[in-house]
Motif scaffolding. Structure first.
Motif, short mmCIF file in Angstrom:
data_model
loop_
_atom_site.label_atom_id
_atom_site.label_comp_id
_atom_site.label_asym_id
_atom_site.label_seq_id
_atom_site.Cartn_x
_atom_site.Cartn_y
_atom_site.Cartn_z
N LYS A 56 0.70 -0.05 -0.56
CA LYS A 56 1.51 1.00 -1.19
C LYS A 56 1.12 1.09 -2.66
O LYS A 56 1.15 0.09 -3.36
CB LYS A 56 2.99 0.65 -1.04
N PHE A 57 0.73 2.27 -3.09
CA PHE A 57 0.30 2.43 -4.48
C PHE A 57 1.27 3.33 -5.24
O PHE A 57 1.92 4.18 -4.65
CB PHE A 57 -1.10 3.05 -4.53
N SER A 58 1.32 3.13 -6.57
CA SER A 58 2.18 4.00 -7.39
C SER A 58 1.42 5.29 -7.72
O SER A 58 0.20 5.36 -7.56
CB SER A 58 2.56 3.28 -8.68
N ILE A 59 2.17 6.29 -8.20
CA ILE A 59 1.52 7.56 -8.59
C ILE A 59 0.51 7.29 -9.70
O ILE A 59 -0.55 7.91 -9.76
CB ILE A 59 2.57 8.60 -9.01
N GLY A 60 0.86 6.33 -10.58
CA GLY A 60 -0.08 5.97 -11.66
C GLY A 60 -1.40 5.47 -11.11
O GLY A 60 -2.47 5.85 -11.58
N TRP A 62 -2.72 6.17 -8.25
CA TRP A 62 -3.43 7.31 -7.66
C TRP A 62 -4.05 8.19 -8.74
O TRP A 62 -5.16 8.67 -8.60
CB TRP A 62 -2.49 8.14 -6.78
N GLN A 63 -3.26 8.39 -9.84
CA GLN A 63 -3.76 9.31 -10.88
C GLN A 63 -4.97 8.73 -11.62
O GLN A 63 -5.75 9.47 -12.19
CB GLN A 63 -2.65 9.63 -11.86
N ARG B 148 3.42 4.90 -15.83
CA ARG B 148 2.37 4.95 -14.80
C ARG B 148 1.09 4.25 -15.24
O ARG B 148 0.10 4.22 -14.52
CB ARG B 148 2.05 6.42 -14.45
N ARG B 313 6.10 9.59 2.59
CA ARG B 313 6.11 8.23 3.16
C ARG B 313 7.25 8.08 4.15
O ARG B 313 7.07 7.58 5.25
CB ARG B 313 6.32 7.23 2.02
#
Lengths: 77, 523
Positions: A56-60, A62-63, B148, B313
């Motif tokens: 599971k990855f954070s949006i950060g 992915w960005q 992030r 998800r």
């Protein structure tokens, strides 16, 4: 997981999400190279990858990815 | 102080630019940043001095919270992020919606909200600090980006400059810290190229604003004002006034955006695009990718994605089918994003209805596309034809015009009168007797509209025309957009130089005509 195994598995998810079996893996592949890769299929792709690899990855996370090779690096860790 | 004023163009900008160059020559990066910060504060104080404390509180508060977010991890970090974003959103809601809530409370509970009572004083319309919608969104983007991990280092002077940078301080384009910081911190080079690009962009923007937008407003505004007094237009007039407003707002806001980009470029900073030929789109999704792009991008990066990823998800984990994933992971976040865009413009039912209409458009369009893609795969149908594109274009522009009615109308009653007229409730014959038409005349209206349509359909947009000068930060979808039949491209030389000079002189001359405010200054 070794890099080649990651790429194999990733491209299965890729072909399934974008309905495109023709595209071959390249490190520098980006959304611009794939007609079906828009912001919506991108979300589906993200979740499908997470499912397939059990991560599971954070949006950060992915960005920060600029090209497909970056995702392979992230998954190979 | 507006860009299209003599005070800005002939006094403020040259002085600040000279100081900036001097600082770069004599002192280095710290001094350059100080010039930018001081210029931003003076610019804001000249435009809206009473709200300066609000801006300062936002600066100090957000810097402190960003520092906490950077220094913590896990749930503590999440807590600080939620606190920071909530505080920013609360400030926006209080300033933009207190009067709206009050007015609606008064309708529901007239006794409680009796005139002169404590409740009616508390829930009254508040004066709006200039630019609060824009700088607050920039602050939110910074807080989220720090969380992030997209902002490696937050330096105080760069931070202050990133919010106070006067080219976008009061009206955007909404620029992210991570885009701005590396540009302003870099040693300035290419003064000549930046200067040429900056002045050219500024001249084109000024021309769009003072010649095109301010000409259209001469008949668009009186028509809407007339409807607000209770009059009803006939069908042709209704369509003409709404189309006229679309053109006026486009030239106004894209002119402003060009000027902002031009001024920023003088200081070596490229801004994100706000417009990319939005009138030539073939779908509503495309519209939101190419109209007020920096707002659409913000909503996509910070609202849509934050909702879509966890919801998708959840939908996948619960084993919802393809449509289940689509509804939860795409359609719901899309609708929320569009409603936020509508409400962001201010606390009025007309903006809420505008957002609601676009939410419906987007949801229907996404669902339709999804359904058609699935079908095409099963039945092997052909890809979209040229006719499909034309149909898509006409339908998109119709939808945009319909939603623009409440956006511009004084209230919902006026909007209903215009919509009624558009579908022909008031007949279609009487054109000239409408009083506000007299000083302008239908002939001039037709010529102006035709000229405006020619520009938006046939000419390349500013970014395309100036592509040799890298006028903006890159836009991924730009390559696919046609340059139009003429395909003009700027090149260094006498021709384009003279034309730019003429645009600047005409633009400056027409500044004196008035209509000084930009449409988006009120948001």
């Amino acid at each position: 997981m070794d890099r080649y195994a990651v790429i194999d598995k990733l491209m299965e998810v890729f072909a399934d999400t974008f309905d495109d079996d023709e595209i071959a893996y390249r490190d520098d592949l980006t959304a611009a190279d794939v007609a079906e890769w828009d912001s919506l299929s991108n979300i589906r792709f993200m979740v499908a990858v997470e499912q397939a690899f059990g991560r599971k990855f954070s949006i950060g996370d992915w960005q920060n990815l600029k090209q497909l090779g970056d995702l392979v690096n992230l998954l190979a860790v | 102080m507006a860009f299209n004023s003599y005070g800005f163009a002939l006094l403020f900008l040259p002085i600040v630019f000279a100081l900036y160059r001097l600082a770069a020559l004599l002192r280095g990066p710290g001094a350059r940043l100080l010039v930018v910060i001081a210029a931003g504060l003076v610019f804001y104080a000249l435009a809206c001095a009473w709200a300066l404390p609000v801006l300062l509180i936002s600066l100090v508060g957000n810097y402190a919270v960003a520092g906490r977010i950077a220094a913590t991890q896990g749930t503590t970090q999440r807590g600080w992020l939620i606190f920071g974003v909530t505080a920013n959103v609360a400030a926006l809601v209080i300033y933009k919606f207190t009067g709206f809530f009050g007015a609606n409370l008064a309708l529901v509970m007239p006794g409680f909200m009796a005139a002169g009572g404590a409740a009616s004083r508390l829930w009254r319309e508040l004066a709006l600090p200039l630019g609060i919608s824009f700088f607050t969104f920039q602050q939110i983007s910074l807080l989220v980006d720090v969380a992030r991990g997209l902002v490696p280092q937050l330096r105080p002077l760069t931070y202050l400059a990133s919010i106070l940078f006067f080219p976008y301080l009061v009206s955007g384009p909404i620029t992210y810290y991570r885009e701005f910081a590396p540009q302003i911190e870099a040693e300035p080079r290419d003064w000549l190229r930046n200067g040429i690009t900056g002045i050219t962009l500024f001249s084109v923007g000024l021309f769009k604003k003072t010649l095109l937008a301010d000409s259209l407003i001469l008949w668009v505004d009186p028509m809407f004002a007339d409807v607000a007094t209770g009059k009803s237009p006939v069908a042709v007039q209704a369509w003409v006034m709404v189309a006229g407003f679309l053109m006026q707002m486009y030239f106004d806001f894209s002119g402003y955006s060009d000027m902002a980009a031009g001024v920023a470029r003088l200081f070596g900073v490229r801004l994100p695009l706000n417009f990319y030929s939005p009138m030539r789109v073939t779908s509503i999704m495309d519209w939101w990718r190419r109209w007020h792009m920096s707002l659409g991008r913000f909503v996509n990066d910070y609202i849509f994605q934050s909702l879509a990823l966890p919801l998708t998800r959840k939908a996948v984990m619960r084993g919802h089918g393809r449509w289940g994933v689509m509804v939860l992971g795409v359609l719901m976040p899309t609708a929320v994003s569009m409603l936020v865009i509508g409400a962001w413009h201010g606390g009025r039912w007309t903006y809420i209805v505008f957002g609601l209409l676009h939410a419906v458009y987007m949801v229907v369009a996404e669902a339709w596309l999804f359904w058609r893609k699935k079908n095409r795969k099963h039945k092997g149908a052909a890809a979209p034809s040229r006719l499909d594109h034309v149909r898509g274009h006409v339908l998109t522009i119709l939808c945009v015009l319909v939603a623009l009615v409440p956006f511009r109308a004084a209230d919902m009653a006026s909007a209903l009168r215009i919509w009624g007229a558009m579908v022909g409730f008031n007949g279609s014959a009487v054109w000239l007797p409408w009083p506000v038409m007299a000083p302008v005349g239908a002939g001039l209206v037709a010529v102006e509209l035709a000229a405006a349509l020619f520009i938006v359909y046939a000419l390349p947009n500013t970014a395309q025309w100036l592509d040799r000068l890298d006028p903006s930060l890159p836009f991924a979808g730009g390559d696919k957009v046609s340059r139009g039949p003429f395909g003009w491209r700027w090149r260094a030389g006498l021709g384009w130089g003279l034309l730019t000079g003429a645009a600047l002189m005409l633009g400056l001359t027409f500044v004196s005509r008035g209509a000084n405010s930009f449409v988006y200054f009120s948001f």
